[in-house]
Motif scaffolding. Structure first.
Motif, PDB file in Angstrom:
ATOM      1  N   VAL A 132       4.055   3.119 -13.291  1.00  0.00           N
ATOM      2  CA  VAL A 132       5.186   3.138 -12.352  1.00  0.00           C
ATOM      3  C   VAL A 132       4.694   3.353 -10.925  1.00  0.00           C
ATOM      4  N   MET A 133       3.692   4.209 -10.752  1.00  0.00           N
ATOM      5  CA  MET A 133       3.134   4.448  -9.418  1.00  0.00           C
ATOM      6  C   MET A 133       2.456   3.191  -8.873  1.00  0.00           C
ATOM      7  N   ALA A 134       1.834   2.414  -9.750  1.00  0.00           N
ATOM      8  CA  ALA A 134       1.236   1.144  -9.320  1.00  0.00           C
ATOM      9  C   ALA A 134       2.320   0.172  -8.868  1.00  0.00           C
ATOM     10  N   TYR A 135       3.444   0.139  -9.575  1.00  0.00           N
ATOM     11  CA  TYR A 135       4.567  -0.715  -9.168  1.00  0.00           C
ATOM     12  C   TYR A 135       5.116  -0.275  -7.817  1.00  0.00           C
ATOM     13  N   CYS A 142       3.724  -5.311  -0.817  1.00  0.00           N
ATOM     14  CA  CYS A 142       4.101  -6.730  -0.927  1.00  0.00           C
ATOM     15  C   CYS A 142       5.544  -6.997  -0.544  1.00  0.00           C
ATOM     16  N   HIS A 143       6.406  -5.992  -0.608  1.00  0.00           N
ATOM     17  CA  HIS A 143       7.820  -6.159  -0.250  1.00  0.00           C
ATOM     18  C   HIS A 143       8.254  -4.984   0.631  1.00  0.00           C
ATOM     19  N   LEU A 144       7.554  -4.801   1.724  1.00  0.00           N
ATOM     20  CA  LEU A 144       7.755  -3.627   2.567  1.00  0.00           C
ATOM     21  C   LEU A 144       9.180  -3.543   3.111  1.00  0.00           C
ATOM     22  N   LEU A 145       9.736  -4.647   3.563  1.00  0.00           N
ATOM     23  CA  LEU A 145      11.062  -4.625   4.172  1.00  0.00           C
ATOM     24  C   LEU A 145      12.166  -4.280   3.171  1.00  0.00           C
ATOM     25  N   ARG A 146      11.913  -4.515   1.895  1.00  0.00           N
ATOM     26  CA  ARG A 146      12.910  -4.219   0.863  1.00  0.00           C
ATOM     27  C   ARG A 146      12.544  -2.975   0.054  1.00  0.00           C
ATOM     28  N   VAL A 220       0.121  -1.481 -27.605  1.00  0.00           N
ATOM     29  CA  VAL A 220       1.366  -1.832 -26.914  1.00  0.00           C
ATOM     30  C   VAL A 220       1.658  -0.863 -25.773  1.00  0.00           C
ATOM     31  N   LEU A 221       1.701   0.447 -26.100  1.00  0.00           N
ATOM     32  CA  LEU A 221       2.078   1.439 -25.092  1.00  0.00           C
ATOM     33  C   LEU A 221       0.968   1.686 -24.077  1.00  0.00           C
ATOM     34  N   GLY A 222      -0.264   1.403 -24.456  1.00  0.00           N
ATOM     35  CA  GLY A 222      -1.350   1.497 -23.480  1.00  0.00           C
ATOM     36  C   GLY A 222      -1.547   0.196 -22.721  1.00  0.00           C
ATOM     37  N   GLY A 223      -1.321  -0.925 -23.413  1.00  0.00           N
ATOM     38  CA  GLY A 223      -1.567  -2.226 -22.789  1.00  0.00           C
ATOM     39  C   GLY A 223      -0.528  -2.613 -21.751  1.00  0.00           C
ATOM     40  N   ILE A 224       0.732  -2.250 -21.990  1.00  0.00           N
ATOM     41  CA  ILE A 224       1.787  -2.629 -21.043  1.00  0.00           C
ATOM     42  C   ILE A 224       1.599  -1.964 -19.679  1.00  0.00           C
ATOM     43  N   PRO A 225       1.427  -0.624 -19.605  1.00  0.00           N
ATOM     44  CA  PRO A 225       1.189  -0.021 -18.275  1.00  0.00           C
ATOM     45  C   PRO A 225      -0.100  -0.505 -17.623  1.00  0.00           C
ATOM     46  N   LEU A 226      -1.169  -0.662 -18.421  1.00  0.00           N
ATOM     47  CA  LEU A 226      -2.437  -1.121 -17.854  1.00  0.00           C
ATOM     48  C   LEU A 226      -2.307  -2.546 -17.318  1.00  0.00           C
ATOM     49  N   SER A 227      -1.595  -3.396 -18.044  1.00  0.00           N
ATOM     50  CA  SER A 227      -1.367  -4.769 -17.563  1.00  0.00           C
ATOM     51  C   SER A 227      -0.543  -4.753 -16.284  1.00  0.00           C
ATOM     52  N   GLY A 228       0.452  -3.849 -16.216  1.00  0.00           N
ATOM     53  CA  GLY A 228       1.251  -3.728 -15.002  1.00  0.00           C
ATOM     54  C   GLY A 228       0.424  -3.263 -13.815  1.00  0.00           C
ATOM     55  N   ILE A 229      -0.504  -2.340 -14.065  1.00  0.00           N
ATOM     56  CA  ILE A 229      -1.383  -1.860 -12.988  1.00  0.00           C
ATOM     57  C   ILE A 229      -2.277  -2.988 -12.490  1.00  0.00           C
ATOM     58  N   ILE A 230      -2.870  -3.732 -13.410  1.00  0.00           N
ATOM     59  CA  ILE A 230      -3.747  -4.849 -13.025  1.00  0.00           C
ATOM     60  C   ILE A 230      -2.954  -5.904 -12.263  1.00  0.00           C
ATOM     61  N   SER A 232      -0.176  -5.488 -10.554  1.00  0.00           N
ATOM     62  CA  SER A 232       0.223  -4.960  -9.244  1.00  0.00           C
ATOM     63  C   SER A 232      -0.919  -5.046  -8.249  1.00  0.00           C
ATOM     64  N   TYR A 233      -2.104  -4.653  -8.673  1.00  0.00           N
ATOM     65  CA  TYR A 233      -3.220  -4.606  -7.730  1.00  0.00           C
ATOM     66  C   TYR A 233      -3.804  -5.981  -7.426  1.00  0.00           C
ATOM     67  N   ILE A 234      -3.607  -6.935  -8.301  1.00  0.00           N
ATOM     68  CA  ILE A 234      -3.988  -8.314  -7.971  1.00  0.00           C
ATOM     69  C   ILE A 234      -3.121  -8.821  -6.816  1.00  0.00           C
ATOM     70  N   HIS A 235      -1.816  -8.564  -6.903  1.00  0.00           N
ATOM     71  CA  HIS A 235      -0.911  -8.995  -5.834  1.00  0.00           C
ATOM     72  C   HIS A 235      -1.124  -8.165  -4.564  1.00  0.00           C
ATOM     73  N   ILE A 236      -1.423  -6.870  -4.721  1.00  0.00           N
ATOM     74  CA  ILE A 236      -1.705  -6.035  -3.554  1.00  0.00           C
ATOM     75  C   ILE A 236      -2.939  -6.533  -2.822  1.00  0.00           C
ATOM     76  N   ALA A 237      -4.001  -6.829  -3.561  1.00  0.00           N
ATOM     77  CA  ALA A 237      -5.232  -7.322  -2.947  1.00  0.00           C
ATOM     78  C   ALA A 237      -4.998  -8.655  -2.249  1.00  0.00           C
TER      79      ALA A 237
END
Length: 325
Positions: A132-135, A142-146, A220-230, A232-237
């Motif tokens: 959630v913190m990565a999101y 990536c969406h600063l104005l919103r 499942v429960l480890g892969g979903i947050p880790l995939s979300g972190i990856i 998020s940071y791909i788009h951040i970079a």
């Protein structure tokens, strides 16, 4: 030659299994040290680590509450992470300290199941909080104005409650599956605390369903947050590299530095526990790896955030000066 009737053989085998399986009253844990002369040193070391973990994370929570400029989604999530770290360390540290002082490393059956339940809840919750913190960082860059529209207080609370609900259901399911197992005599856990995978390995009854469930949940429960972190940071970079000014790129990356450090520490020690248990036969090495995951990570999180965050350092100084006065 007279052969025994099939039902008699089956009954004999079942009786033998019943005699080998008992209702255990306690589990034996791995001793921190076998040298009595070193026990006071380890007791002082672990007590200091526990106090540092609790006080460090408590200071972050107080700083976020008292600093009005820290009433943002990022620091709200950080305070929840700190509270989770306090609870996780409290689940494992006190039992270790009592065993060191008593010079007898054991835990009751009920205490072991309770510890398994809380470790699963809190480690799973921390996993989701990091996602959630990565999101949050993804939306902020990536969406600063919103940002204020998307990361509103209702969404933050909803994500926390959803993460907690999933963690509780996951923990209760595993705990109930462990409750149905039968154990042989003198069950010894090769760790300093009760952990679900190690307890399942000690069972004399069939553990196929337990193993399938625990590895499926981990994926499942480890892969979903880790995939979300990856993700998020791909788009951040990608967004940061498109920024025209070097100062803007540095400021954007600096806001993610603390979170990336905590993520690296959390998942690095988590994978270390998995690989150490899978590829090493040394119970001492597996125990040290598990300690890194459940003890060192909560202790280092406040140090990482206070070191790399200027706003948080300022708020911590105000909290200390207020208490001194």
């Amino acid at each position: 030659m007279i052969f025994p009737a099939p039902h008699i053989s089956i009954r004999f085998i079942n009786n033998m299994k019943t005699r080998n399986q008992i209702d255990v009253s306690e589990f034996l844990l791995l001793e921190v040290t076998e040298d009595p002369g070193l026990q006071p040193l380890f007791f002082s070391l672990f007590l200091s680590m526990y106090l540092f973990t609790v006080l460090g994370n408590l200071l972050i929570i107080l700083a976020v509450i008292s600093g009005s400029h820290l009433h943002t989604p990022m620091y709200f999530l950080l305070s929840n992470l700190s509270f989770t770290d306090i609870c996780l360390s409290t689940t494992t540290f006190p039992e270790m300290l009592v065993n060191i002082q008593a010079q007898h490393s054991s835990i009751t059956y009920t205490g072991c199941l309770t510890q398994i339940c809380f470790v699963l809840v809190l480690s799973c919750l921390e996993n989701f909080l990091l996602g959630v913190m990565a999101y949050d960082r993804y939306v902020a860059i990536c969406h600063l104005l919103r940002y204020t529209v998307i990361m509103n207080p209702q969404l933050c609370i909803l994500m926390i409650l959803l993460s907690l609900s999933i963690s509780v259901v996951h923990s209760l399911l595993h705990s109930l599956m462990v409750l149905r197992l039968s154990f042989c005599t003198d069950p010894e856990i090769p760790l300093f605390f009760c952990e679900a995978v190690q307890v399942i390995k000690l069972a004399c009854s069939d553990t196929l369903i337990n193993n399938i469930l625990i590895y499926f949940a981990a994926c499942v429960l480890g892969g979903i947050p880790l995939s979300g972190i990856i993700f998020s940071y791909i788009h951040i970079a990608s967004s940061v590299l498109r920024m025209p000014s070097a100062g803007g790129r540095y400021k954007a990356f600096s806001t993610c530095g603390s979170h990336l450090s905590v993520v690296s520490l959390f998942y690095g020690t988590g994978f270390g526990v998995y690989f150490s248990s899978a590829f090493t036969h040394s119970s001492r090495k597996s125990a040290v790896a598990s300690m890194m995951y459940t003890v060192v990570t909560p202790m280092m999180n406040p140090f990482i955030y206070s070191l790399r965050n200027r706003d948080l350092k300022g708020a911590l100084r105000k909290v200390r000066s207020t208490h001194v006065q």
